[in-house]
Design a protein around this motif. Structure first.
Motif, PDB file in Angstrom:
ATOM      1  N   ILE A 199      -8.309   0.344  14.507  1.00  0.00           N
ATOM      2  CA  ILE A 199      -8.022  -0.801  13.639  1.00  0.00           C
ATOM      3  C   ILE A 199      -8.552  -0.469  12.255  1.00  0.00           C
ATOM      4  CG2 ILE A 199      -8.472  -3.242  13.198  1.00  0.00           C
ATOM      5  CD1 ILE A 199      -8.854  -3.593  16.219  1.00  0.00           C
ATOM      6  N   THR A 200      -7.717  -0.604  11.238  1.00  0.00           N
ATOM      7  CA  THR A 200      -8.117  -0.264   9.867  1.00  0.00           C
ATOM      8  C   THR A 200      -8.050  -1.504   8.977  1.00  0.00           C
ATOM      9  OG1 THR A 200      -5.836   0.444   9.440  1.00  0.00           O
ATOM     10  CG2 THR A 200      -7.429   2.154  10.025  1.00  0.00           C
TER      11      THR A 200
ATOM     12  N   ARG B 186       0.107  -7.750  -2.699  1.00  0.00           N
ATOM     13  CA  ARG B 186       1.371  -8.032  -2.030  1.00  0.00           C
ATOM     14  C   ARG B 186       2.508  -7.177  -2.583  1.00  0.00           C
ATOM     15  NH1 ARG B 186       1.818  -8.860   2.475  1.00  0.00           N
ATOM     16  NH2 ARG B 186       0.664 -10.828   2.592  1.00  0.00           N
ATOM     17  N   ARG B 187       2.408  -6.753  -3.820  1.00  0.00           N
ATOM     18  CA  ARG B 187       3.446  -5.906  -4.417  1.00  0.00           C
ATOM     19  C   ARG B 187       3.588  -4.584  -3.680  1.00  0.00           C
ATOM     20  NH1 ARG B 187       2.536  -4.952 -10.591  1.00  0.00           N
ATOM     21  NH2 ARG B 187       4.436  -3.745 -10.192  1.00  0.00           N
ATOM     22  N   TYR B 188       2.491  -4.135  -3.038  1.00  0.00           N
ATOM     23  CA  TYR B 188       2.487  -2.811  -2.420  1.00  0.00           C
ATOM     24  C   TYR B 188       2.288  -2.853  -0.898  1.00  0.00           C
ATOM     25  CZ  TYR B 188       1.412  -1.779  -7.311  1.00  0.00           C
ATOM     26  OH  TYR B 188       1.442  -1.725  -8.679  1.00  0.00           O
ATOM     27  N   TYR B 189       2.053  -4.043  -0.345  1.00  0.00           N
ATOM     28  CA  TYR B 189       1.648  -4.122   1.060  1.00  0.00           C
ATOM     29  C   TYR B 189       2.320  -5.301   1.743  1.00  0.00           C
ATOM     30  CZ  TYR B 189      -1.551  -4.528   5.065  1.00  0.00           C
ATOM     31  OH  TYR B 189      -2.082  -4.606   6.325  1.00  0.00           O
ATOM     32  N   GLU B 190       2.827  -5.087   2.949  1.00  0.00           N
ATOM     33  CA  GLU B 190       3.576  -6.116   3.660  1.00  0.00           C
ATOM     34  C   GLU B 190       2.779  -6.773   4.786  1.00  0.00           C
ATOM     35  OE1 GLU B 190       7.112  -4.239   5.013  1.00  0.00           O
ATOM     36  OE2 GLU B 190       7.980  -4.020   2.996  1.00  0.00           O
ATOM     37  N   GLY B 191       1.602  -6.262   5.097  1.00  0.00           N
ATOM     38  CA  GLY B 191       0.797  -6.785   6.198  1.00  0.00           C
ATOM     39  C   GLY B 191      -0.040  -7.985   5.794  1.00  0.00           C
ATOM     40  N   PRO B 192      -0.937  -8.431   6.686  1.00  0.00           N
ATOM     41  CA  PRO B 192      -1.789  -9.593   6.403  1.00  0.00           C
ATOM     42  C   PRO B 192      -2.826  -9.318   5.317  1.00  0.00           C
ATOM     43  CG  PRO B 192      -2.397  -8.585   8.493  1.00  0.00           C
ATOM     44  CD  PRO B 192      -1.138  -7.910   8.055  1.00  0.00           C
ATOM     45  N   ILE B 193      -2.921 -10.250   4.377  1.00  0.00           N
ATOM     46  CA  ILE B 193      -3.908 -10.172   3.300  1.00  0.00           C
ATOM     47  C   ILE B 193      -4.747 -11.444   3.334  1.00  0.00           C
ATOM     48  CG2 ILE B 193      -4.297  -9.943   0.820  1.00  0.00           C
ATOM     49  CD1 ILE B 193      -1.515  -8.718   0.583  1.00  0.00           C
TER      50      ILE B 193
ATOM     51  N   THR C  60      -1.845   0.598   1.649  1.00  0.00           N
ATOM     52  CA  THR C  60      -0.452   0.648   2.092  1.00  0.00           C
ATOM     53  C   THR C  60      -0.318   0.725   3.610  1.00  0.00           C
ATOM     54  OG1 THR C  60       0.077   1.860   0.052  1.00  0.00           O
ATOM     55  CG2 THR C  60       1.762   1.831   1.775  1.00  0.00           C
ATOM     56  N   LEU C  61      -1.186   1.500   4.258  1.00  0.00           N
ATOM     57  CA  LEU C  61      -1.008   1.807   5.672  1.00  0.00           C
ATOM     58  C   LEU C  61      -1.947   1.061   6.614  1.00  0.00           C
ATOM     59  CD1 LEU C  61      -0.611   5.693   5.348  1.00  0.00           C
ATOM     60  CD2 LEU C  61       1.182   3.945   5.345  1.00  0.00           C
ATOM     61  N   VAL C  62      -2.915   0.345   6.090  1.00  0.00           N
ATOM     62  CA  VAL C  62      -3.920  -0.302   6.941  1.00  0.00           C
ATOM     63  C   VAL C  62      -3.354  -1.488   7.718  1.00  0.00           C
ATOM     64  CG1 VAL C  62      -5.899   0.402   5.541  1.00  0.00           C
ATOM     65  CG2 VAL C  62      -4.661  -1.712   4.978  1.00  0.00           C
ATOM     66  N   ASP C  63      -4.130  -1.960   8.708  1.00  0.00           N
ATOM     67  CA  ASP C  63      -3.709  -3.099   9.523  1.00  0.00           C
ATOM     68  C   ASP C  63      -3.906  -4.424   8.803  1.00  0.00           C
ATOM     69  OD1 ASP C  63      -2.962  -1.723  11.995  1.00  0.00           O
ATOM     70  OD2 ASP C  63      -5.089  -1.220  12.141  1.00  0.00           O
ATOM     71  N   ALA C  64      -4.860  -4.480   7.891  1.00  0.00           N
ATOM     72  CA  ALA C  64      -5.115  -5.723   7.151  1.00  0.00           C
ATOM     73  C   ALA C  64      -5.909  -5.419   5.890  1.00  0.00           C
ATOM     74  CB  ALA C  64      -5.873  -6.733   8.021  1.00  0.00           C
ATOM     75  N   ILE C  65      -5.790  -6.329   4.924  1.00  0.00           N
ATOM     76  CA  ILE C  65      -6.527  -6.207   3.662  1.00  0.00           C
ATOM     77  C   ILE C  65      -7.335  -7.472   3.438  1.00  0.00           C
ATOM     78  CG2 ILE C  65      -6.270  -6.239   1.137  1.00  0.00           C
ATOM     79  CD1 ILE C  65      -3.936  -4.328   1.417  1.00  0.00           C
TER      80      ILE C  65
END
Length: 216
Positions: free
Chosen positions: A103-104, A169-176, A151-156
């Protein structure tokens, strides 16, 4: 020269790897990639000390053995960890390692680095247009973007408001998840403001009397 040597020794000591900080011996393990100094001395010189220690305590409470590394140091063997948290070179190593079961979680203290760098360089350009001199060295430009971690992590976890969150959000589609920035309360803001207002009024009265005197 002596000061430089002492600084190198000091940084080497402070940035050493911290293994199982709480002595828990839990079976699950988390690697925190951030700063290690707060785990050696109790300091309030910056809120990042509070932030990383708080993160370590949370993982400990969740049943994880907590290891901490300095974000620019060589990464340990990642195979033994269940979670990788923080920021730095370790994320690039993980995503190029071939492992798939960790998990990252990226912890960003402020807006996305790409946003920060663009903003600071635009400011450098603005100064040049006004003063006709390049002051690039005065900017807070971050050389390492560490794009893997945003970009590649599971969450930010983004430290800041909703505007800060939008820069990721401009660069990442996962949960923030956005968190309000912490601060150390050392003075009462209202008392300080009132005191300043009082001093300003006294200064205004004195200035007024001086003006009247000089005019008279």
């Amino acid at each position: 020269m002596i000061r430089l040597i002492l600084k190198i020794i000091y940084n080497f000591y402070m940035n050493r790897f911290v293994s199982d900080f709480f002595g828990s011996k839990y079976s699950k393990r988390v690697l925190i990639s951030y700063i290690t100094k707060p785990f050696r001395i109790n300091s309030k010189s910056h809120t990042n000390s509070y932030e990383v220690v708080s993160a370590a305590k949370i993982f400990h409470d969740l049943g994880y053995q907590v290891d901490i590394m300095f974000y620019e140091n060589a990464s340990p063997n990642l195979e033994k960890y269940d979670v990788i948290y923080g920021f730095g070179d370790v994320f690039k190593k993980y995503f190029e390692s071939g492992f798939t079961d960790k998990i990252t979680i990226y912890y960003g203290a402020g807006m996305h680095i790409a946003h920060q760098n663009t903003a600071t360089l635009n400011r450098v350009k603005s100064v040049y247009e006004k003063k006709h001199v390049w002051l690039g060295k005065s900017s807070r430009f971050v050389e390492k973007n560490w794009s893997h971690q945003t970009t590649l992590v599971d969450a930010i976890i983004a430290l800041g408001d909703q505007e800060c969150k939008k820069t990721y959000r401009r660069y990442y589609e996962g949960p923030i998840y956005s968190l309000p920035a912490p601060f150390y309360k050392t003075l009462d803001a209202i008392k300080v403001a009132n005191a300043r207002n009082s001093e300003s009024k006294k200064a205004s009265y004195g200035l007024g009397a001086l003006v009247l005197f000089t005019k008279g």
